[in-house]
Scaffold this motif. Structure first.
Motif, PDB file in Angstrom:
ATOM      1  N   THR A 146      -0.861  14.322  -0.062  1.00 18.98           N
ATOM      2  CA  THR A 146      -0.344  12.952   0.029  1.00 18.98           C
ATOM      3  C   THR A 146       1.048  12.814  -0.573  1.00 18.98           C
ATOM      4  O   THR A 146       1.647  11.751  -0.467  1.00 18.98           O
ATOM      5  N   ARG A 184       2.651   2.131  -3.228  1.00 14.58           N
ATOM      6  CA  ARG A 184       1.796   2.715  -4.261  1.00 14.58           C
ATOM      7  C   ARG A 184       1.478   4.180  -3.967  1.00 14.58           C
ATOM      8  O   ARG A 184       0.882   4.846  -4.782  1.00 14.58           O
ATOM      9  N   SER A 185       1.849   4.619  -2.753  1.00 14.71           N
ATOM     10  CA  SER A 185       1.359   5.930  -2.341  1.00 14.71           C
ATOM     11  C   SER A 185       2.148   7.053  -3.012  1.00 14.71           C
ATOM     12  O   SER A 185       3.234   6.865  -3.543  1.00 14.71           O
ATOM     13  N   ASP A 186       1.564   8.228  -2.982  1.00 11.55           N
ATOM     14  CA  ASP A 186       2.134   9.387  -3.680  1.00 11.55           C
ATOM     15  C   ASP A 186       3.504   9.764  -3.152  1.00 11.55           C
ATOM     16  O   ASP A 186       4.383  10.147  -3.900  1.00 11.55           O
ATOM     17  N   GLU A 193       0.838  -1.194   0.000  1.00 11.50           N
ATOM     18  CA  GLU A 193       0.000   0.000   0.000  1.00 11.50           C
ATOM     19  C   GLU A 193       0.876   1.249   0.000  1.00 11.50           C
ATOM     20  O   GLU A 193       0.649   2.187  -0.764  1.00 11.50           O
ATOM     21  N   VAL A 194       1.884   1.228   0.850  1.00 10.35           N
ATOM     22  CA  VAL A 194       2.757   2.397   0.929  1.00 10.35           C
ATOM     23  C   VAL A 194       3.506   2.599  -0.381  1.00 10.35           C
ATOM     24  O   VAL A 194       3.635   3.722  -0.869  1.00 10.35           O
TER      25      VAL A 194
END
Ligand code: ATP
Ligand code: MG
Lengths: 306, 335, 439
Positions: B106, A202-204, A199-200
């Motif tokens: 983000t 994939r994060s921005d 998940e991380v």
């Protein structure tokens, strides 16, 4: 923060009360008592015993005594091991269980995080499939099966490690029980790490880190691990509970003189003070450990304020 | 060669595909464009048209798998970026080509102090020591207009507002004085007054550093005010390319026309906004012929059957349409 | 088995009273004990001088001499007990007179004893140290033995299921034990209140088959066969399913033509309760199958945790049959027969016959050994006729010992004479198979 801690510590008190009361009731509901054996005791003997241990008093007097003991953190004397206080027994058994538990958990963290991170960095590769299959096995094989299997392989076939007994830390005899106990955590931690890391990754902000020109290793270690391991941190709370139930079985299989072994036998012996002492101790540890996990959140994730 | 004609970046026939459950998707399908030194290029297009993918490809930041740069050349400073080693391309990222992203909420690491995130770049590329990097970070924050920069530099991202975070992102991107700044919808997530401030900041910094800028946006208003040239994308393809002024005055493409019509005109009496009919196409199942044909007011038989040609209207104006010349002619008469 | 913490009574009445008052458990245990009746004025035990203890009896109790090895009669150091109270058994506190002294005792882990240099015969003690691992799981013990961590195991370590593999090994020590397995009948209620039903249920069991299957000896009477030389042991009813059916028919479970009808039997009023430890469950299933096969009656098995079972049994709350066992406290038939001499203790059948009690008392008054044995045998016959129990099997030691461990023999109560045990380095002198006593 301080207020949060105080509030949580205060919550421990009613929780402990509930746990202890339930345990006390269950012990009382179980048929037989510590002096029940194959031979029936003469009524006079039984009467004397009941008087000596205060079992002839009304239930609320006995219950009150239990509560008073807990308030003073002195659980009285064991009924089975005459002349030994429950506190003495706890002090003697705890280092064994703690050594086993902590070793197992450290192994689990090391192996689990490595497995999970590798799987996450190369999703759908053979590495990923291999670690997730292993994790699946770890979750589905109960430790009372795994333990004997490891013994069969490493003690009785390869003769690498002794199949049982406690020889302190560090010793070869710790290897198999710690491995057996850690299997399920390795599995959970590997899975949690994998999904957390995926998940991380994939994060921005990981994309930002890459756009800065950081190497993949730097991206993972500096930026991804911290967020990716958050689920592992929150798992550590319940893990302690798992750990305690796990040590009961593992200590039995490997004949280790820890809390779990005492607990099982205390139950068979209806050794009420010892049962209540161990349960209360475990309850407090679980609650305190969960509190520590929550506090550690605040250090890991700066967004969290209590 | 590229330096000779003043091009900093030159993209040729870039194709990027994604393998999805639906099949292979051509997110970017054979696009070519240039960015000249000191120029601001706008890239517009509806959501999903491949703007982000095209630009991430420039830094080779496409997630692989599922993505893959299938073919093309990306020439930057005389070298083909697609042929560089991992180490070489990493040396470019953040140093010569920097990127800022759509969502400042983000895009910063929430677990790391802003100071550290800023210092990381210059320590990496400029070999700064900790002290140097820190001083530089504070200087950059001051430049992007963060008040009390030396105090706030040690804050965590969540302690900043959205606009402030985007300023931090810009500070980070400009830390090494890149030659090319790619700003992917830098203001979409911000409210209107902040948008204007951020755009003004980019404009200002650009003029100071002389960097080239690629500005990706949905907002044609932004394009008009900020860019020198515009590239219009649709369904992974380049539909029109023209100097900004020309595009607004004489578009030669029905899709661009639709986009222009959907810009709210404050002077107009009409309350209802124009919208291009229909939905952007599913890239996995593109119709034969022109991908825009099903939604195009001008579409004729040929549009549904044959893929349109790239029509060069002037040296700097190209349009992908069977009727590019006709529309070009019509818009002239209208203008 | 429950034994009082200790039976140590000082010579002076005052001190004795003090100790008894301080320890109600001991006090009560002594009061309740029938074997050695304790009067307030005279307990019949006195130290004549520093080396002589005199015990006086109100009945001849000829079996008493056999009781002396029991831990009840160990010589203890009174001052130590007075000084440390209930902690007197801790390592460092305890004073013993044996060849080894307690070095450490870690619960659930190990007891270590070391040669006591102060022992009168210390020069002839061969082992420096003996480590007893306190293990509960047989499988663990077997693994440790196989991995070479143990030199010998406790009795009953080899699980029945492994006997086919372990049995032929040279390490396997199997000798009969003075311990029996049997089932109690609840004679106070239900179908099992009828002696014919009890006899039928006993007769319909092929105990030889059970014994062969589990590699043990069948128990045919209330006392194990052949371990009490000269005892004219009676035999219980032999395996006879036909007679069993006739008895049941007589008891009223019959059809119109007078034959036994299994459907008439109130099978729901009888169940077999067992605790799930050791081999109890496979035994129970075997026996259940026998009843089914030989009588056509299905008796259900109920599994109960040990303490719950004890409680249910002693309250006579069980329906029909309950599993139990008994290990001899001393080597005399009376150790087994005395169970049924009263309703307390281990007699959880509800059966008590004054004639039986009288026979036992008469036997214990008899000074003539042979006469006494005859009286005991009469009592045992009476017991077998009344059938308040189903005798099942005699225990066997089932332990393991490495060939190099010498001077160590299968022992019914694990009361090994450790001072004679030693490790033999010369492999030509090793034991292969069960060692002959007296080597
Ligand atoms: N990680 C991915 N996996 C699969 N397909 C992807 C992925 N990223 C992009 N795509 C495909 O590429 C197409 C173009 O995406 P892109 O993000 O470039 O659009 P965009 O023009 O930037 O849109 P927006 O204006 O919404 O940012 C998408 O429609 C999608 O089908
Ligand atoms: Mg985009």
């Amino acid at each position: 923060m301080l207020r949060f801690i105080i509030r949580r510590v205060i919550v421990i008190i009613p929780m402990l009360l509930i746990v202890v009361s339930l345990t006390w009731t269950l012990v009382r509901l179980a048929p037989g008592s510590f002096y029940t054996g194959e031979k029936k005791l003469a009524p006079a003997v039984e009467k004397n015993l009941r008087e000596k241990y205060g079992l002839d008093k009304p239930w609320y007097v006995q219950y009150g005594k239990v509560l008073k003991n807990i308030a003073r953190f002195d659980f009285g004397n064991s009924l089975k091991y005459e002349g030994q206080s429950v506190n003495q027994i706890l002090l003697r058994a705890l280092p064994v269980s703690a050594t086993l538990g902590i070793t197992a958990y450290l192994i689990a963290l090391l192996v689990g995080i490595t497995m999970g991170a590798l799987a996450a960095l190369k999703p759908n590769s053979w590495l990923d499939y291999a670690s997730m299959t292993l994790a699946m096995l770890g979750i589905s094989i109960p430790n009372f099966v795994l333990g004997p299997l490891l013994v069969l392989l490493f003690s009785l076939t390869l003769f690498w490690f002794p199949p049982a007994l406690w020889n302190g830390f560090p010793s070869k005899s710790l290897v198999l029980p710690a491995l057996t106990l850690s299997a399920i955590y390795i599995a959970y931690i590997a899975r949690l790490t994998r999904s957390g890391m995926l998940e991380v990754m994939r994060s921005d902000y990981i994309r930002t880190a890459r756009a800065k020109g950081l190497s993949e290793t730097q991206v993972v270690t500096r930026h991804a691990l911290r967020g990716g391991l958050l689920p592992v941190v929150s798992f550590s709370g319940p893990a302690l509970a798992f750990l305690i139930t796990g040590t009961v079985v593992v200590e039995r299989i490997f004949a280790l003189p820890g809390l779990g072994n005492y607990f099982i036998n205390a139950c068979f012996n209806r050794d009420e003070p010892l049962i209540i002492g161990i349960v209360a101790f475990i309850a407090i540890s679980v609650l305190v450990f969960n509190l520590l996990v929550d506090i550690s959140y605040a250090f890991i994730d700066p967004r969290i304020r209590y | 060669m590229s330096t000779e004609n003043g091009n900093l970046l030159s993209v040729r026939d870039l194709c990027v595909v994604f393998k999805t459950e639906d099949g292979t998707v051509k997110a970017v399908d054979g696009i070519s464009f240039e960015v000249k030194r000191g120029e601001t290029l706008g890239i517009v297009g509806e959501s999903g048209s491949g703007k982000t993918v095209a630009n991430l490809s420039l830094l080779r930041l496409i997630p692989e798998p599922p993505g893959k740069i299938e073919s093309g050349f990306i020439e930057f400073g005389g070298r083909d970026l697609l042929k560089l080693s991992q180490t070489e391309i990493r040396g470019l990222r953040g140093k010569r080509i920097a990127m800022i992203f759509q969502d400042p909420m983000t895009s910063l690491n929430p677990f790391m102090r802003v100071s550290k995130q800023l210092m990381e770049v210059t320590q990496l590329h400029l070999g700064h020591t900790k002290q140097q990097a820190r001083a530089h970070a504070i200087k950059m924050l001051e430049q992007v207009g963060i008040p009390d920069a030396h105090e706030r530099v040690d804050s965590y991202p969540h302690e900043f507002s959205g606009g402030m975070r985007q300023r931090v992102m810009i500070a980070m991107a400009l830390s090494c004085q890149p030659e090319l700044l790619i700003a992917d919808e830098p203001t979409t997530a911000l409210d209107v007054t902040i948008q204007a401030q951020i755009l003004e900041l980019i404009k200002h910094l650009k003029s100071e550093t002389g960097a080239s800028v690629i500005l990706i946006t949905h907002d044609l208003g932004v394009v008009a005010g900020m860019t020198d040239r515009v590239v219009v994308m649709y369904a992974g393809k380049l539909f029109e390319e023209a100097p900004t002024r020309e595009l607004f005055e004489r578009t030669a493409n029905p899709y661009t026309k639709g986009l222009l019509r959907s810009v709210p005109d404050p002077t107009s009496e009409h309350e209802t906004l124009y919208q291009i009919p229909g939905q952007p196409p599913d890239l996995a199942h593109l119709p034969p012929g022109c991908p825009f044909a099903p939604r195009c007011e001008r579409a004729e038989e040929i549009c549904r059957r044959e893929f349109p040609p790239f029509v060069e209207l002037t040296m700097s104006h190209r349009s992908l349409c069977h009727f590019a010349n006709e529309i070009y002619a019509e818009t002239k008469s209208a203008a | 088995m429950h034994s009082p913490a200790r039976v140590v009574l000082p010579k002076s009445e005052k001190n004795r009273k003090k100790i008894l008052d301080a320890n109600p458990k001991l006090n009560a245990a002594v009061t309740g004990k029938q074997l050695v009746p304790v009067g307030a004025e005279d307990i019949g035990v006195e130290a004549v001088d520093d080396y002589t203890l005199r015990i006086s009896f109100s009945v001849p109790a000829p079996y008493f001499i056999n009781m002396m090895p029991h831990q009840f009669f160990r010589a203890l150091h009174q001052k130590t007990i007075e000084k440390f109270g209930s902690a007197w058994t801790d390592a460092g506190n305890i004073v013993t007179s044996g060849a080894f002294k307690l070095e450490s005792w870690k619960h659930y882990d190990r007891i270590v004893v070391a040669r006591d240099p102060m022992n009168w015969d210390a020069r002839n003690v061969k082992l420096d140290r003996v480590v007893f691992y306190l293990l509960t799981e047989n499988a663990t013990m077997m693994s440790l033995y196989k991995a070479g961590e143990l030199d010998a195991t406790y009795n009953h370590t080899v699980p029945s299921a492994w006997l086919d593999v372990i049995g032929p090994l040279k390490d396997f020590m199997d000798a009969p034990e003075a311990a029996i397995d049997y089932y109690n009948f609840n004679t106070s209620k239900g179908p099992t209140a009828d002696v014919r039903v009890r006899k039928a249920m006993n007769m319909s069991l092929d105990k030889k088959a059970l014994a062969n299957w589990r590699h043990v000896k069948a128990l045919t009477a209330m006392t194990p066969d052949g371990i009490f030389p000269g005892y004219p042991q009676p035999k219980g009813d032999p395996f006879d399913p036909e007679k069993a059916k006739r008895l049941l028919a007589e008891a009223g479970y019959r059809d119109a033509s007078g034959n036994f009808d299994p459907k008439k039997f109130e099978a729901s009023e009888v169940e077999l309760i067992v605790n799930p430890d050791a081999n109890n469950l496979p035994y129970a299933e075997f026996i259940q199958a026998q009843w089914k096969q030989n009588l056509g009656v299905t008796i259900s098995i109920r599994v109960m945790e040990a303490k719950t079972l004890s409680k249910t049994m002693s309250a006579l709350e069980y329906k029909g049959v309950a599993r139990t066992g008994y290990a001899a406290d001393y080597m005399d038939p009376y150790t087994f027969l005395s169970i049924f001499g009263s309703t307390g203790g281990a007699n959880n059948t509800g059966w008590l016959d004054p004639k039986y009690v009288a026979l036992l008392e008469e036997a214990n008054r008899a000074v003539d050994h042979q006469k006494r044995y005859q009286l005991l045998a009469q009592a045992e016959q009476l017991l077998l006729d009344a059938q308040p129990v189903i005798p099942l099997t005699v225990g066997t030691t089932r332990s393991l010992k490495k060939p190099y461990l010498k001077g160590f023999y299968p022992n019914p109560a694990m009361l090994h004479p450790w001072k004679y045990a030693f490790i033999e380095r010369d492999s030509s002198k090793w034991d292969y198979g069960m060692p002959e006593m007296g080597n």
